[in-house]
Write an enzyme that holds these catalytic residues in place. Sequence first.
Site, PDB file in Angstrom:
ATOM      1  N   THR A 134      36.137  35.121  39.382  1.00  0.00           N
ATOM      2  CA  THR A 134      35.153  36.062  39.994  1.00  0.00           C
ATOM      3  C   THR A 134      34.705  37.077  39.136  1.00  0.00           C
ATOM      4  OG1 THR A 134      34.772  37.796  41.751  1.00  0.00           O
ATOM      5  CG2 THR A 134      36.991  37.272  41.167  1.00  0.00           C
ATOM      6  N   ASP A 135      33.362  37.636  39.294  1.00  0.00           N
ATOM      7  CA  ASP A 135      33.177  38.980  38.597  1.00  0.00           C
ATOM      8  C   ASP A 135      33.968  40.078  39.037  1.00  0.00           C
ATOM      9  OD1 ASP A 135      31.888  39.209  40.911  1.00  0.00           O
ATOM     10  OD2 ASP A 135      29.887  39.547  40.159  1.00  0.00           O
ATOM     11  N   GLU A 136      34.577  40.079  39.952  1.00  0.00           N
ATOM     12  CA  GLU A 136      35.341  41.142  40.429  1.00  0.00           C
ATOM     13  C   GLU A 136      36.443  41.479  39.549  1.00  0.00           C
ATOM     14  OE1 GLU A 136      35.902  41.736  44.681  1.00  0.00           O
ATOM     15  OE2 GLU A 136      34.775  40.201  45.085  1.00  0.00           O
ATOM     16  N   TYR A 159      42.968  41.960  45.663  1.00  0.00           N
ATOM     17  CA  TYR A 159      42.423  40.750  45.400  1.00  0.00           C
ATOM     18  C   TYR A 159      42.042  40.517  43.901  1.00  0.00           C
ATOM     19  CZ  TYR A 159      38.533  37.307  44.987  1.00  0.00           C
ATOM     20  OH  TYR A 159      37.795  36.241  44.532  1.00  0.00           O
ATOM     21  N   LYS A 163      43.370  37.596  40.944  1.00  0.00           N
ATOM     22  CA  LYS A 163      42.572  36.547  40.236  1.00  0.00           C
ATOM     23  C   LYS A 163      42.403  37.147  38.886  1.00  0.00           C
ATOM     24  CE  LYS A 163      40.168  33.896  41.616  1.00  0.00           C
ATOM     25  NZ  LYS A 163      40.372  32.501  41.772  1.00  0.00           N
TER      26      LYS A 163
END
Length: 332
Positions: A134-136, A159, A163
Amino acid sequence: MKYLVTGGAGFIGSNFILGMLRKYPGLHIVNLDALTYAGNLDNLKSIEGDPRHTFIHGDIRDKQRLASLFSGHRFDAVVHFAAESHVDNSIETPDVFMETNVNGTVNLLNAARAAWSTGDDLYREGVKFLQVSTDEVYGSLGPEGLFSETAPLDPHSPYSASKAAADLFVKAYADTYKLPVNITRCSNNYGPYQNPEKLIPLMIHNALNGIPLPVYGDGMQVRDWLYVEDHCAAIDCVLQKGIPGEVYNIGGNTERFNLDIVRLILRYLQKDESLIRHVTDRKGHDRRYAIDAGKIRSGLGWRPETSFETGIVKTIEWYIANRAWTEGCGHG
């Protein structure tokens, strides 16, 4: 060809399986899913009974189950979607995210390495481990700029931290053991089969039912939106053409304020904006994400085919036509 897809009963995983079986008649997919609240076999009803799809109820935290799975199948690729992914839940129970997203990924890496190894850090030709991220993991952007693959990792929630940690383990297995891997990092997905805990399906559901639409803070958080089928096509592109060891960002080049999306949904459904309720902002809420997808566009030839204007209408209409599916997710 035979792929192991983890989390294949979830939102992106099920869209990926459906699209791949349509595109590749000779492909066999083994779908491993723990069927948490986010996994739904109704997503895959259209391929029920298809011999090219084998569903296995199991957890990536179960090392013995993974070892048995790899010994019973000759996988050509692992596409790893399985993850706890809801930021609000990670704030409440961060340990669950560490166990699944980090430990589960390491278990899967170990199983793939053991099954594919031919000795001395050499592997069966053509195999690949693809980590869907994810870009997060990059954290939050200011009003300008885009996340490239070389941007530093700066996660702000349990979260995204889990990741990022999983991504680093995947990279470490490539560097240390020469395991053939790719990592993809996507912007916010939307489309059919997304659990109504997420922004777009939640707002559609609430608007259809005349329920107040909760908007975090001022609603001026910016996200880059990507239609799920375009994301799945990009993953397939990386599987087929991606250079081993490389990271590829996948974005829709469609930045929108959260509040603007909520208003768009209300206008389409002919509902009044008085349904909007601004609520206390999420802890550690990133202000803006935006992806530079130039590497996958120029290097692999992928680009999104669905404009946001088209994709959001398709998504709203899907949820209108599938209200019973939403009710089955506990949002009746």
